[in-house]
Write a protein that holds these residues in place. Structure first.
Motif, PDB file in Angstrom:
ATOM      1  N   THR A  33       9.123  25.740 -17.268  1.00  0.00           N
ATOM      2  CA  THR A  33       8.650  24.954 -16.124  1.00  0.00           C
ATOM      3  C   THR A  33       7.162  24.622 -16.164  1.00  0.00           C
ATOM      4  O   THR A  33       6.721  23.695 -15.473  1.00  0.00           O
ATOM      5  CB  THR A  33       8.943  25.705 -14.820  1.00  0.00           C
ATOM      6  OG1 THR A  33       8.334  26.999 -14.870  1.00  0.00           O
ATOM      7  CG2 THR A  33      10.434  25.845 -14.605  1.00  0.00           C
ATOM      8  N   GLU A  34       6.371  25.349 -16.959  1.00  0.00           N
ATOM      9  CA  GLU A  34       4.925  25.122 -16.978  1.00  0.00           C
ATOM     10  C   GLU A  34       4.382  24.766 -18.364  1.00  0.00           C
ATOM     11  O   GLU A  34       3.662  23.784 -18.516  1.00  0.00           O
ATOM     12  CB  GLU A  34       4.195  26.373 -16.444  1.00  0.00           C
ATOM     13  CG  GLU A  34       4.520  26.725 -15.004  1.00  0.00           C
ATOM     14  CD  GLU A  34       4.064  25.663 -14.014  1.00  0.00           C
ATOM     15  OE1 GLU A  34       3.118  24.916 -14.340  1.00  0.00           O
ATOM     16  OE2 GLU A  34       4.645  25.585 -12.926  1.00  0.00           O
ATOM     17  N   LEU A  41      11.590  22.443 -10.236  1.00  0.00           N
ATOM     18  CA  LEU A  41      11.487  23.902 -10.102  1.00  0.00           C
ATOM     19  C   LEU A  41      12.701  24.486  -9.390  1.00  0.00           C
ATOM     20  O   LEU A  41      13.187  25.572  -9.763  1.00  0.00           O
ATOM     21  CB  LEU A  41      10.207  24.264  -9.344  1.00  0.00           C
ATOM     22  CG  LEU A  41       8.881  23.961 -10.036  1.00  0.00           C
ATOM     23  CD1 LEU A  41       7.717  24.357  -9.144  1.00  0.00           C
ATOM     24  CD2 LEU A  41       8.785  24.674 -11.376  1.00  0.00           C
ATOM     25  N   GLN A  84       4.956  29.397  -6.875  1.00  0.00           N
ATOM     26  CA  GLN A  84       4.621  28.593  -8.044  1.00  0.00           C
ATOM     27  C   GLN A  84       4.183  27.181  -7.654  1.00  0.00           C
ATOM     28  O   GLN A  84       3.154  26.683  -8.135  1.00  0.00           O
ATOM     29  CB  GLN A  84       5.853  28.541  -8.964  1.00  0.00           C
ATOM     30  CG  GLN A  84       5.608  27.818 -10.279  1.00  0.00           C
ATOM     31  CD  GLN A  84       6.857  27.809 -11.147  1.00  0.00           C
ATOM     32  OE1 GLN A  84       7.897  28.350 -10.768  1.00  0.00           O
ATOM     33  NE2 GLN A  84       6.764  27.178 -12.306  1.00  0.00           N
ATOM     34  N   TYR A  85       4.937  26.545  -6.785  1.00  0.00           N
ATOM     35  CA  TYR A  85       4.602  25.171  -6.404  1.00  0.00           C
ATOM     36  C   TYR A  85       3.356  25.133  -5.519  1.00  0.00           C
ATOM     37  O   TYR A  85       2.547  24.200  -5.620  1.00  0.00           O
ATOM     38  CB  TYR A  85       5.789  24.531  -5.676  1.00  0.00           C
ATOM     39  CG  TYR A  85       5.636  23.041  -5.475  1.00  0.00           C
ATOM     40  CD1 TYR A  85       5.641  22.179  -6.566  1.00  0.00           C
ATOM     41  CD2 TYR A  85       5.484  22.503  -4.199  1.00  0.00           C
ATOM     42  CE1 TYR A  85       5.501  20.815  -6.389  1.00  0.00           C
ATOM     43  CE2 TYR A  85       5.349  21.139  -4.021  1.00  0.00           C
ATOM     44  CZ  TYR A  85       5.360  20.297  -5.116  1.00  0.00           C
ATOM     45  OH  TYR A  85       5.215  18.952  -4.938  1.00  0.00           O
ATOM     46  N   ARG A  86       3.192  26.139  -4.668  1.00  0.00           N
ATOM     47  CA  ARG A  86       2.001  26.191  -3.824  1.00  0.00           C
ATOM     48  C   ARG A  86       0.737  26.293  -4.665  1.00  0.00           C
ATOM     49  O   ARG A  86      -0.250  25.585  -4.414  1.00  0.00           O
ATOM     50  CB  ARG A  86       2.091  27.389  -2.876  1.00  0.00           C
ATOM     51  CG  ARG A  86       0.904  27.535  -1.918  1.00  0.00           C
ATOM     52  CD  ARG A  86       0.932  28.882  -1.258  1.00  0.00           C
ATOM     53  NE  ARG A  86       0.699  29.953  -2.227  1.00  0.00           N
ATOM     54  CZ  ARG A  86       1.154  31.193  -2.093  1.00  0.00           C
ATOM     55  NH1 ARG A  86       1.899  31.526  -1.052  1.00  0.00           N
ATOM     56  NH2 ARG A  86       0.874  32.099  -3.005  1.00  0.00           N
ATOM     57  N   LYS A 113       8.321  17.475  -9.436  1.00  0.00           N
ATOM     58  CA  LYS A 113       8.143  18.834  -9.964  1.00  0.00           C
ATOM     59  C   LYS A 113       8.799  19.870  -9.053  1.00  0.00           C
ATOM     60  O   LYS A 113       9.361  20.864  -9.535  1.00  0.00           O
ATOM     61  CB  LYS A 113       6.659  19.150 -10.152  1.00  0.00           C
ATOM     62  CG  LYS A 113       6.417  20.516 -10.800  1.00  0.00           C
ATOM     63  CD  LYS A 113       4.970  20.775 -11.080  1.00  0.00           C
ATOM     64  CE  LYS A 113       4.772  22.189 -11.642  1.00  0.00           C
ATOM     65  NZ  LYS A 113       5.177  22.304 -13.048  1.00  0.00           N
ATOM     66  N   TYR A 114       8.736  19.657  -7.740  1.00  0.00           N
ATOM     67  CA  TYR A 114       9.349  20.623  -6.822  1.00  0.00           C
ATOM     68  C   TYR A 114      10.866  20.660  -7.021  1.00  0.00           C
ATOM     69  O   TYR A 114      11.469  21.741  -7.077  1.00  0.00           O
ATOM     70  CB  TYR A 114       9.016  20.256  -5.380  1.00  0.00           C
ATOM     71  CG  TYR A 114       9.567  21.235  -4.374  1.00  0.00           C
ATOM     72  CD1 TYR A 114       8.997  22.492  -4.201  1.00  0.00           C
ATOM     73  CD2 TYR A 114      10.672  20.908  -3.592  1.00  0.00           C
ATOM     74  CE1 TYR A 114       9.512  23.405  -3.290  1.00  0.00           C
ATOM     75  CE2 TYR A 114      11.188  21.802  -2.671  1.00  0.00           C
ATOM     76  CZ  TYR A 114      10.605  23.045  -2.525  1.00  0.00           C
ATOM     77  OH  TYR A 114      11.113  23.939  -1.618  1.00  0.00           O
ATOM     78  N   VAL A 151       9.684  30.138  -6.543  1.00  0.00           N
ATOM     79  CA  VAL A 151       9.433  28.691  -6.491  1.00  0.00           C
ATOM     80  C   VAL A 151       8.333  28.364  -5.497  1.00  0.00           C
ATOM     81  O   VAL A 151       7.423  27.563  -5.791  1.00  0.00           O
ATOM     82  CB  VAL A 151      10.733  27.940  -6.137  1.00  0.00           C
ATOM     83  CG1 VAL A 151      10.445  26.466  -5.873  1.00  0.00           C
ATOM     84  CG2 VAL A 151      11.745  28.081  -7.257  1.00  0.00           C
ATOM     85  N   GLN A 152       8.371  28.953  -4.308  1.00  0.00           N
ATOM     86  CA  GLN A 152       7.387  28.632  -3.282  1.00  0.00           C
ATOM     87  C   GLN A 152       5.973  28.997  -3.743  1.00  0.00           C
ATOM     88  O   GLN A 152       5.030  28.213  -3.572  1.00  0.00           O
ATOM     89  CB  GLN A 152       7.731  29.365  -1.983  1.00  0.00           C
ATOM     90  CG  GLN A 152       7.099  28.781  -0.729  1.00  0.00           C
ATOM     91  CD  GLN A 152       7.629  27.390  -0.411  1.00  0.00           C
ATOM     92  OE1 GLN A 152       8.733  27.029  -0.809  1.00  0.00           O
ATOM     93  NE2 GLN A 152       6.832  26.606   0.295  1.00  0.00           N
TER      94      GLN A 152
END
Length: 391
Positions: free
Chosen positions: A375-376, A285, A301-303, A281-282, A298-299
């Protein structure tokens, strides 16, 4: 004049459509139920050395044979559910393709129709082979489950039934539950600061607060990888117990064939898939954000994705405990609870990401909203389809 002609043409099409429906409706109502053709018999065969054909099995003559065969007619329009008693390592083959391996001595049920779609029949039939590496299998316990059902009970069945799930050995689930408890206990002892930053309700509710070192760079240290691995094992345990069998997907089955009864292999296989999904997923993204020109989100969102799945994954063992305690008595209720739990995990995670990204950039921006949908929302719909809405 032209409009009148078009109106007259439309009326003729509508009339033709009603005529077709009028003829099709009574024909559909006159369809009779199919006769039961999927039947297993007691006529077993063996392959004698030097012979090119299978010969009838005789108990006194063929006592040393470890493989017994039977030609079966399998209608794809009907389930072909067989029940049998199997010792450990008993294997079933259909047209010489492995479809079942017993991981423990127990009683099992198997639907042979599920495996015929990827096999070609021989003169309209399929060869079922029962084999054991050490001794001759006791094929006398093989029975056709469909014939044992009460016909009156079938008349009162609702039109939409939950797909039957085969009996599985719960000892493997109990052992993995204990293993998950030990893993989380070890993580709490070895990484107390990271454990508190993930599983604290106060930290989970403050998305804009200063992040710990673990959450500032998710999946960038051994501790974060271990936390994600623990979540993957928990999620895999739930999927293997009460959710869809992803190895029924033809592409997955060809790449990673998993035995129906090998629970340990199935759980480890699902753990690998969940863990791989979290890591990929990372990269996904990074690629999509570069296309949309939104690398700055991105940071965050992934966090928030990692924080949400790890925190909510803490409640999945409770669902597994309900499964182990009540699944045999209330299978439909437990399935509903598990579907709800997995749906909430996925949906709340997506909403959490939307809320956190909105604090950095307004989500009402059509460009950013399209990026988040790609992406989600679309991955959420795919996951719900694969895990939740497959029964």
């Amino acid at each position: 004049m032209r409009s009148r002609f078009q109106k007259h043409k439309a009326v003729r099409y509508i009339g033709l459509l009603w005529c077709i429906l009028g003829f099709a409706w009574p024909l559909r109502a006159q369809v009779l139920p199919l006769e039961q053709k999927n039947t297993i018999t007691a006529d077993w065969l063996v392959h004698e050395p030097g012979s090119s054909q299978l010969v009838p099995y005789a108990a006194g003559v063929h006592a040393g044979y470890h493989a017994l065969h039977q030609w079966l007619y399998v209608s794809p329009a009907q389930p072909f559910v067989i029940g049998f008693r199997a010792p450990k390592d008993l294997c079933l083959f259909l047209n010489n393709q492995l479809i079942f391996k017993a991981d423990s001595t127990s009683r099992y049920t198997l639907n042979l129709t599920d495996y015929t779609s990827r096999l070609k029949p021989v003169n309209g039939k399929y060869l079922l082979t029962v084999w054991h590496p050490e001794h001759q299998p006791a094929v006398g316990s093989f029975r056709n489950q469909v014939r044992q059902q009460d016909s009156t009970a079938r008349l009162h069945q609702p039109p939409l039934n939950i797909r039957m799930r085969e009996y599985v050995n719960q000892n493997a689930f109990i052992i993995f539950m204990l293993l998950i408890g030990l893993i989380y206990g070890w993580l709490k002892t070895s990484y107390p600061a990271d454990f508190k930053s993930i599983f604290s309700t106060d930290t989970f509710g403050r998305s804009g607060a200063k992040e710990s070192a673990f959450l500032s760079k998710p999946v960038a240290s051994w501790s974060s990888v271990l936390f994600v691995l623990a979540f993957s094992l928990t999620m895999a345990l739930l999927i293997a117990a009460i959710h869809t069998n992803v190895q029924h997907v033809r592409l997955v089955n060809r790449l990673f064939p998993v035995s129906e009864a090998d629970i340990t292999t199935k759980i480890l296989f699902y753990t690998f898939l969940v863990f791989l999904f979290v890591l990929i997923k990372y990269l996904f993204l990074k690629v999509i954000s570069f296309i949309f020109g939104l690398e700055q989100v991105v940071q965050v969102q992934y966090r928030e994705f990692i924080r949400a799945i790890l925190f909510l994954g803490m409640f999945l063992p409770l669902v597994m405990m309900l499964y182990l305690a009540l699944n045999e008595a209330m299978p439909e209720a437990i399935l509903l609870v598990s579907n709800t739990a997995v749906s909430l995990l996925l949906i709340v995670t997506t909403l959490r990401v939307f809320t956190s990204v909105n604090k950095k950039l307004p989500v009402l921006n059509l460009h950013l909203f399209s990026y988040l949908c790609a992406t989600e929302v679309i991955p959420l719909a795919i996951m719900l389809k694969l895990i939740v809405f497959n029964f």
